[in-house]
Structures are given as C-alpha cells and as structure tokens.
Design a protein around this motif. Structure first.
Motif, PDB file in Angstrom:
ATOM      1  N   ARG A 167       2.620   5.084   6.418  1.00 53.10           N
ATOM      2  CA  ARG A 167       3.484   4.127   5.778  1.00 53.10           C
ATOM      3  C   ARG A 167       4.119   3.261   6.772  1.00 53.10           C
ATOM      4  NH1 ARG A 167       4.541   2.551   0.465  1.00 53.10           N
ATOM      5  NH2 ARG A 167       6.768   1.484   0.275  1.00 53.10           N
ATOM      6  N   HIS A 183       0.508  -1.466   4.736  1.00 54.20           N
ATOM      7  CA  HIS A 183       0.787  -0.095   4.813  1.00 54.20           C
ATOM      8  C   HIS A 183      -0.593   0.438   5.333  1.00 54.20           C
ATOM      9  CE1 HIS A 183       4.507  -0.633   1.832  1.00 54.20           C
ATOM     10  NE2 HIS A 183       4.719  -0.303   3.145  1.00 54.20           N
ATOM     11  N   HIS A 206      -2.259  -3.340  -1.883  1.00 55.44           N
ATOM     12  CA  HIS A 206      -1.634  -2.110  -1.433  1.00 55.44           C
ATOM     13  C   HIS A 206      -2.112  -1.040  -2.414  1.00 55.44           C
ATOM     14  CE1 HIS A 206       1.891  -3.274   1.037  1.00 55.44           C
ATOM     15  NE2 HIS A 206       1.432  -4.608   0.653  1.00 55.44           N
ATOM     16  N   GLU A 207      -1.608   0.208  -2.313  1.00 52.05           N
ATOM     17  CA  GLU A 207      -1.922   1.273  -3.057  1.00 52.05           C
ATOM     18  C   GLU A 207      -0.489   1.959  -3.377  1.00 52.05           C
ATOM     19  OE1 GLU A 207      -4.415   3.915  -1.029  1.00 52.05           O
ATOM     20  OE2 GLU A 207      -6.376   2.718  -1.437  1.00 52.05           O
ATOM     21  N   GLU A 225      -3.046   2.793   3.197  1.00 56.82           N
ATOM     22  CA  GLU A 225      -3.547   2.472   1.951  1.00 56.82           C
ATOM     23  C   GLU A 225      -5.120   1.473   2.269  1.00 56.82           C
ATOM     24  OE1 GLU A 225       0.921   1.760   0.289  1.00 56.82           O
ATOM     25  OE2 GLU A 225      -0.341  -0.123   0.389  1.00 56.82           O
TER      26      GLU A 225
HETATM   27 ZN   LIG Z   1       1.947  -0.464   0.406  1.00 54.02          ZN
END
Ligand SMILES: [Zn+2]
Length: 306
Positions: free
Chosen positions: A131, A88, A173-174, A91
C-alpha cells in the motif's frame, strides 16, 4: 475483552523513525514485475494511443517509468476524462482494469472526450504488493504540492496543466482483507497509535467527494457495477469502514483536504472505486470487469450531463 494486536516493528505508542522504516523496508519482497505486467501492455498500445513517460521513479535500487496513455489527436475543444489506477500498487484490479479499459473501450470515445489514463501510479508498490511507497508513505494521503511521495508529486505535476478543465476523473482502488490484517496495523504502528480493529465491507462501493457530491453520478456507476459484481451493504450502524453510507454503495470523504488522488483534478464528476477482491462471491476477472464498468458508466454519465 479488548484485542491487543502488535505489529512486529517499533515500540507500541512510539512513532517510527528512520530505523523502523528501514526495518519495514527490509521485510518487503519483490513479488512481480512492473516491466512484464504493465510496461509491456502499455507498449502494445503505442500504435493507437500516445504514450508518455511523465517521470521516472527511483525506488529500492530500481528505476520505473511512470506511464500515461493519452487519446491520439487530443482536441482542446473536447472535454477531458482522467483515469488513475495503482495509486495503491497492491490493488491489482485497478491496474488491470485501467489497462483493460484502454485495450477494449477507449477507442470508442474518440472524437467525444480526450482520455488520459495512468494505469499504475505506484510501480514499486505494485511489485511489492504494498500500500505504501518505499519510504513507508501512503501515496493516497499525499496528493498535494510539495508531496514527500515521489509517485504523488509526479502525478500532481502531470495533471496540473489540466486542473479545472477535467470533466470526469475515476480513481480505481480495492478494499482488501489485508487492509485489516496488515496495512491498518502497520499504519497504527508507524504513527504510534493504537490499532482499532474494524470491518471490511463485503462488496463493491464508491467514495464521493463530501465537498462536491454528485449522487446521481455515483448511482449511475453503482448500477453499472451491480450487473458485474455485488455491492457492499451498510453495516449494523449504517456505515462502512467508519463512514456513514449516504446512498446504496456510497460513502463520502473530503477528497482534496485528505490529499486523495480523486481530489487532484477539480473535476465536476469524480469517484473512487473500491473493489472487494477477497469475496468468495467474485473472481479476479469480475473485479477487473467491475473497474471497466465503472469507468464506462462514469464517462457516459459525464458526457450526457455536461
Ligand atoms: Zn486504495
């Protein structure tokens, strides 16, 4: 009273077609440079690591090199560790954490494990703080053969020769406030579904593989991150983002069935990190450090428990 939230594209209840996807794309603004922020840092590693352009992504009228960083003197007798960031693209700590790990820590693993680090799987998403990819597809539901997402198909092809020989894979990720304000409403609108408001966990957490859980491994990572930033508590229902909390800071998904990045390699030890960058209790530097701490703890645990 139920909250009615509408997304500015499409007709509620009707999945998007090409016109809505084009309208969505026209709203995406290029906000930063993959060449300046990622390619330059990867180029600076060429004297110490093997750099591979494993594919070229053509998106939005630009071409992006998809870059992988490998341990020099790759030794077939050693185990393999994979790190992926920027699946993503918005992130940020995943991309910066992967690069910081290579710059600061990767050399310390020479002779113990072969490392393959892909710091930014989705460069278009990185530049547009998005995203989805340019086709309004979430790369992280798309890691399968014949994927419609170029980013995902390219990573699957890169990792295919390593399938079942990877010991440990960390996917960075975040979970952000914009997940709730933008990306989940967009997802609901795209698919013609109602948007159900939810909560964003306040702190760091991990996603384990429900089909092959490794709870002691996950807790080793949580313990390392807890020295850097706070771990998200479970909500009043004992869950986080709709999933039960199975242990301190850990939820589980069936990674491979959902087409998630951490399911690609079939590694014994896999985890997906979820940093929370919007907390007033953390800083961008701490978020990057949490990603680095996750990678180091995961590699160290895996090497000690082969
Ligand atoms: Zn993510």
């Amino acid at each position: 009273m139920q909250q009615i939230l509408s997304y500015p594209i499409g007709i509620p209840g009707q999945p998007w077609g090409d016109a809505e996807r084009a309208a969505w794309r026209s709203r995406q603004l290029r906000q930063r440079s993959h060449a300046d922020d990622v390619v330059t840092r990867v180029d600076a590693l060429r004297d110490r690591f093997d750099i591979e352009t494993y594919a070229t992504l053509d998106a939005g009228g630009r071409s992006y090199p998809l870059l992988a960083i490998r341990s020099r003197d790759w030794n077939p007798d050693l185990p393999i560790g994979v790190v992926t960031g920027g699946v993503h693209g918005y992130e940020t700590s995943g991309i910066e954490g992967a690069l910081a790990f290579v710059e600061q820590c990767a050399a310390g693993y020479a002779g113990r494990i072969n490392l393959l680090v892909v710091p930014c799987v989705s460069p278009w998403g990185y530049e547009h703080v998005q995203r989805w990819n340019v086709d309004a597809i979430d790369p992280n539901r798309s890691f399968r053969a014949g994927s419609p997402a170029q980013e995902s198909a390219a990573l699957v092809a890169l990792l295919a020769p390593l399938r079942d020989s990877v010991l440990v894979h960390v996917d960075l990720h975040e979970t952000t406030d914009t997940d709730e304000s933008e990306f989940r409403p967009a997802l609901a609108a795209r698919d013609g579904m109602p948007f159900e408001p939810g909560g964003i966990p306040d702190g760091f957490y991990l996603v384990d593989d429900s089909e092959h859980p490794q709870p002691a491994f996950q807790q080793a990572v949580i313990a390392a991150v807890e020295r850097v930033t706070h771990i998200a508590p479970a909500d009043a229902d004992g869950g986080m983002i709709g999933s039960p909390v199975v242990a301190h800071g850990v939820i589980e998904y069936p990674l491979e069935r959902l087409g998630l990045c951490a399911g690609i390699t079939g590694a014994r030890y896999v985890t997906t990190t979820e940093v929370y960058p919007d907390s007033p209790r953390t800083t961008p530097a701490q978020c990057n450090a949490a990603q680095v701490a996750s990678i180091v703890a995961a590699l160290d645990y895996a090497l000690a428990h082969r």
